[in-house]
Scaffold this motif. Structure first.
Motif, PDB file in Angstrom:
ATOM      1  N   GLU A 173      12.149   6.939  11.726  1.00 48.65           N
ATOM      2  CA  GLU A 173      11.889   6.860  10.289  1.00 48.65           C
ATOM      3  C   GLU A 173      13.003   7.527   9.492  1.00 48.65           C
ATOM      4  OE1 GLU A 173       8.860   9.107   7.459  1.00 48.65           O
ATOM      5  OE2 GLU A 173       7.851   7.616   8.718  1.00 48.65           O
ATOM      6  N   VAL A 174      13.443   8.707   9.929  1.00 49.03           N
ATOM      7  CA  VAL A 174      14.477   9.425   9.178  1.00 49.03           C
ATOM      8  C   VAL A 174      15.866   8.882   9.443  1.00 49.03           C
ATOM      9  CG1 VAL A 174      13.165  11.556   8.900  1.00 49.03           C
ATOM     10  CG2 VAL A 174      14.649  11.281  10.874  1.00 49.03           C
ATOM     11  N   THR A 186      11.859  12.583   2.859  1.00 48.25           N
ATOM     12  CA  THR A 186      10.535  12.061   2.526  1.00 48.25           C
ATOM     13  C   THR A 186       9.624  13.188   2.042  1.00 48.25           C
ATOM     14  OG1 THR A 186       9.840  12.222   4.836  1.00 48.25           O
ATOM     15  CG2 THR A 186      10.625  10.072   4.069  1.00 48.25           C
ATOM     16  N   GLU A 187       8.701  12.800   1.185  1.00 45.20           N
ATOM     17  CA  GLU A 187       7.814  13.767   0.533  1.00 45.20           C
ATOM     18  C   GLU A 187       6.977  14.578   1.511  1.00 45.20           C
ATOM     19  OE1 GLU A 187       5.051  11.565  -1.920  1.00 45.20           O
ATOM     20  OE2 GLU A 187       4.782  10.086  -0.345  1.00 45.20           O
ATOM     21  N   ILE A 215      10.134   4.428   1.553  1.00 44.43           N
ATOM     22  CA  ILE A 215      10.146   4.326   3.014  1.00 44.43           C
ATOM     23  C   ILE A 215       8.818   3.730   3.485  1.00 44.43           C
ATOM     24  CG2 ILE A 215      10.249   5.640   5.183  1.00 44.43           C
ATOM     25  CD1 ILE A 215      12.900   5.707   3.693  1.00 44.43           C
ATOM     26  N   LEU A 216       8.905   2.647   4.230  1.00 47.03           N
ATOM     27  CA  LEU A 216       7.714   2.062   4.831  1.00 47.03           C
ATOM     28  C   LEU A 216       7.519   2.721   6.193  1.00 47.03           C
ATOM     29  CD1 LEU A 216       5.384   0.031   4.774  1.00 47.03           C
ATOM     30  CD2 LEU A 216       6.963  -1.645   5.787  1.00 47.03           C
ATOM     31  N   SER A 217       6.415   3.430   6.339  1.00 50.37           N
ATOM     32  CA  SER A 217       6.104   4.150   7.571  1.00 50.37           C
ATOM     33  C   SER A 217       4.774   3.626   8.095  1.00 50.37           C
ATOM     34  CB  SER A 217       6.017   5.655   7.275  1.00 50.37           C
ATOM     35  OG  SER A 217       5.696   6.369   8.440  1.00 50.37           O
ATOM     36  N   GLY A 218       4.855   2.878   9.199  1.00 51.68           N
ATOM     37  CA  GLY A 218       3.650   2.209   9.670  1.00 51.68           C
ATOM     38  C   GLY A 218       3.278   1.140   8.662  1.00 51.68           C
ATOM     39  N   ASN A 219       2.089   1.266   8.081  1.00 50.01           N
ATOM     40  CA  ASN A 219       1.673   0.300   7.060  1.00 50.01           C
ATOM     41  C   ASN A 219       1.526   0.963   5.687  1.00 50.01           C
ATOM     42  OD1 ASN A 219      -0.547   1.826   7.527  1.00 50.01           O
ATOM     43  ND2 ASN A 219      -1.964   0.144   7.934  1.00 50.01           N
ATOM     44  N   LYS A 231       6.034   5.682   1.606  1.00 52.36           N
ATOM     45  CA  LYS A 231       6.239   7.097   1.274  1.00 52.36           C
ATOM     46  C   LYS A 231       7.303   7.200   0.196  1.00 52.36           C
ATOM     47  CE  LYS A 231       5.548   8.979   5.928  1.00 52.36           C
ATOM     48  NZ  LYS A 231       6.196   9.777   6.980  1.00 52.36           N
ATOM     49  N   ASN A 232       7.168   8.217  -0.617  1.00 48.86           N
ATOM     50  CA  ASN A 232       8.210   8.540  -1.579  1.00 48.86           C
ATOM     51  C   ASN A 232       9.316   9.296  -0.853  1.00 48.86           C
ATOM     52  OD1 ASN A 232       6.620   7.473  -3.635  1.00 48.86           O
ATOM     53  ND2 ASN A 232       5.738   9.449  -4.148  1.00 48.86           N
ATOM     54  N   GLU A 233      10.531   9.107  -1.343  1.00 48.84           N
ATOM     55  CA  GLU A 233      11.661   9.856  -0.805  1.00 48.84           C
ATOM     56  C   GLU A 233      12.313  10.600  -1.960  1.00 48.84           C
ATOM     57  OE1 GLU A 233      14.626   8.556   2.467  1.00 48.84           O
ATOM     58  OE2 GLU A 233      15.562   8.006   0.558  1.00 48.84           O
TER      59      GLU A 233
END
Length: 175
Positions: free
Chosen positions: A32-33, A132-133, A157-161, A164-166
């Motif tokens: 993710e990162v 990411t937040e 950021i799309l994490s899974g479904n 997230k805010n970055e």
């Protein structure tokens, strides 16, 4: 010495770092990162290591290994990326790979060393980070190093479904 602290030092990548690099780049928990969605082959990472000596002015990035002074073991990486010599800015990302070495001040020391390196040797005006937040550890690390939250990239950021805010963090060299 710019790249040596009390507990750690930063060094260039070596061919011997292949296993360490493979373990990190193929660890899905950090994809993710690193904005990765597929594993890297040994062949591709070997090629990357063979070209790691190339100058930051040419490739616009630099990856350094964070090594513990006492054991000389590589414990993580710190990256400078999106180097822009025209606008005098560079991004930074950091990871301490093993839980064993987290929370001991290694990341903080590595970040301070790379900040000094970027301001001194690359003469950048600013260093930025995207966090990411929910990455509270990184938020604290960068805030403690003097970075300021300069903006929020909503649903970035799309994490899974879930999105997230970055946050966009900056450290401006006031000198």
């Amino acid at each position: 010495m710019t790249l040596r602290g009390e507990k750690i030092y930063l060094r260039a990548l070596e061919p011997e770092d292949l296993s360490f690099l493979m373990a990190l780049e193929n660890d899905e928990s950090v994809w993710e990162v690193s904005n990765t969605i597929t594993p890297y082959s040994k062949f591709v990472l070997k090629q990357y290591l063979e070209n790691a000596h190339r100058d930051i002015y040419e490739v616009k990035q630099l990856r350094l290994v964070i090594c513990e002074i006492e054991t000389q073991v590589g414990i993580g990486f710190i990256d400078l990326f999106d180097f822009d010599p025209k606008h005098l800015r560079v991004g930074v990302g950091i990871i301490i790979f093993s839980e064993t070495y987290r929370g001991k001040g290694y990341a903080s020391e590595a970040l301070k060393l790379v900040i000094n390196y970027a301001f001194t040797h690359l003469s950048v005006h600013q260093i930025f980070a995207n966090i990411t937040e929910d990455n509270t550890t990184s938020l604290s690390l960068f805030e403690n190093a003097g970075f300021k939250n300069a903006g929020n990239k909503a649903d970035w950021i799309l994490s899974g479904n879930k999105f997230k805010n970055e946050f966009f963090y900056q450290l401006i060299n006031k000198k």
